[in-house]
Motif scaffolding. Sequence first.
Motif, PDB file in Angstrom:
ATOM      1  N   ILE A   2      25.898  31.124   7.844  1.00 37.22           N
ATOM      2  CA  ILE A   2      27.004  30.472   7.173  1.00 37.22           C
ATOM      3  C   ILE A   2      27.780  29.627   8.161  1.00 37.22           C
ATOM      4  O   ILE A   2      27.878  29.972   9.332  1.00 37.22           O
ATOM      5  N   VAL A   4      31.227  28.625   9.242  1.00 40.29           N
ATOM      6  CA  VAL A   4      32.544  29.172   8.968  1.00 40.29           C
ATOM      7  C   VAL A   4      33.576  28.574   9.889  1.00 40.29           C
ATOM      8  O   VAL A   4      33.268  28.020  10.929  1.00 40.29           O
ATOM      9  N   GLU A  62      23.959  30.651   4.739  1.00 41.98           N
ATOM     10  CA  GLU A  62      23.719  31.754   3.811  1.00 41.98           C
ATOM     11  C   GLU A  62      23.680  31.212   2.389  1.00 41.98           C
ATOM     12  O   GLU A  62      24.527  30.411   1.981  1.00 41.98           O
ATOM     13  N   HIS A  65      26.631  30.623   0.016  1.00 42.63           N
ATOM     14  CA  HIS A  65      27.601  29.558   0.285  1.00 42.63           C
ATOM     15  C   HIS A  65      26.998  28.156   0.142  1.00 42.63           C
ATOM     16  O   HIS A  65      27.709  27.166   0.292  1.00 42.63           O
ATOM     17  N   ARG A  68      28.455  25.530  -2.555  1.00 44.43           N
ATOM     18  CA  ARG A  68      29.777  25.019  -2.200  1.00 44.43           C
ATOM     19  C   ARG A  68      29.691  24.057  -1.015  1.00 44.43           C
ATOM     20  O   ARG A  68      30.416  23.066  -0.948  1.00 44.43           O
ATOM     21  N   PHE A  69      28.788  24.351  -0.093  1.00 44.69           N
ATOM     22  CA  PHE A  69      28.600  23.443   1.033  1.00 44.69           C
ATOM     23  C   PHE A  69      28.108  22.079   0.543  1.00 44.69           C
ATOM     24  O   PHE A  69      28.575  21.036   1.015  1.00 44.69           O
ATOM     25  N   ILE A  74      33.738  24.279   2.715  1.00 46.09           N
ATOM     26  CA  ILE A  74      33.342  25.226   3.751  1.00 46.09           C
ATOM     27  C   ILE A  74      34.297  26.416   3.707  1.00 46.09           C
ATOM     28  O   ILE A  74      35.434  26.297   3.241  1.00 46.09           O
ATOM     29  N   LEU A  75      33.820  27.550   4.190  1.00 50.21           N
ATOM     30  CA  LEU A  75      34.620  28.772   4.141  1.00 50.21           C
ATOM     31  C   LEU A  75      35.640  28.778   5.275  1.00 50.21           C
ATOM     32  O   LEU A  75      35.291  28.626   6.447  1.00 50.21           O
ATOM     33  N   TYR A  80      37.266  28.750   0.151  1.00 45.30           N
ATOM     34  CA  TYR A  80      36.586  27.463   0.324  1.00 45.30           C
ATOM     35  C   TYR A  80      37.598  26.323   0.357  1.00 45.30           C
ATOM     36  O   TYR A  80      38.505  26.262  -0.473  1.00 45.30           O
TER      37      TYR A  80
END
Length: 358
Positions: A2, A4, A62, A65, A68-69, A74-75, A80
């Motif tokens: 991911i 992050v 991952e 996610h 959304r990416f 992004i987380l 997000y």
Amino acid sequence: MILVCSALAPGSLGACAERARVPAECPTAPRRRDSGPRSIPFAGGDPAARGWVKVDDLLWIEEVHAERFRRGEILLDGRYVPFAASDAARKSPEGGYVLRTDHLLLRTNVTFARARDLADEGERHIRQVLAAFGDELDHRMPEDPLRVVVAARRSEFAALLARAIPAAVDWNAFYEPSKGTVYAADEPPATSGLPLVADLRHEMTHAILDLGRPEALRAQMYGRPHFWIWEGLALWTEGLGDAKGVHTGAARFDRFRRRAQWGDVVPLAELFALRQDAFLGRHYDETAAFMAWLMTVDGGTRRAGALALLAKVMDGAGETGDFERLVGLSSDDAERRWKSTGYAAAADAPSSGSGGTK
């Protein structure tokens, strides 16, 4: 993997498995490989078994996610946000973005767009070095991804450097063997220095060569003759991948040519005898120019001997007479011939057509 922007404290890589869910990535250095195929498709195990997907032609994320990416989010600390909002958040180099490619793990607090460009450059350089020297040096891609940390600000990099090197040194990038990690600064120095790309190529070459061979007595090379060739190949690769006629490390050649005009050139016999603790900035510039000449002189026929010398030096077994024995030229002959070209170098530097700045 991911991507992050977790609020990790500076230097807290021990928390990374929990916060960023990056397995086998905390304090120990990447695992070496001394057998098997030179290249592996993915460093660190099967990404699919970890639930990772490749969201573009470069980055692994991952799967949970990924969608959304793809929307540009992004987380950030459990929620997000758009990339731009994440860029604005304060973060440390080691606790910022985490970008995972096939063979690289980059941690940084530069903007996300800049981070992706650096990850792309790093992945390409890993492949180029392996393609250029893998067979001749008999080295392999490490079992785990190469680790790179890029600080957005020089003050942050200075803190990382001070943590690793107790002595006062003025470096722009460095490779820390005990962690198998390259560190660099995106913010340029106030005076002189090379582009970040040159620094990364240089230090990543050190990491690739260090981690792609048995450790054996390699550490001895820092205090034995011909340490220059360890730096020489890394200096040569500062231009690896550049367009024809362009060299990212060109400033080195310009500095050396100015010194050469003043007659300020170290005799090769003296350069060959220097240990790491005596190797200064002027020696790096001269080595870069000499290595570029050596790799192409006589139609490239001296290259194999130069790489054989490097292999011996990396095994901690460099001896005074090895240059003449392996390359086939005495230091005096090489110096005379090189000088007769006007110390030509940059035109023969590597390119896509053919670290550390210290």
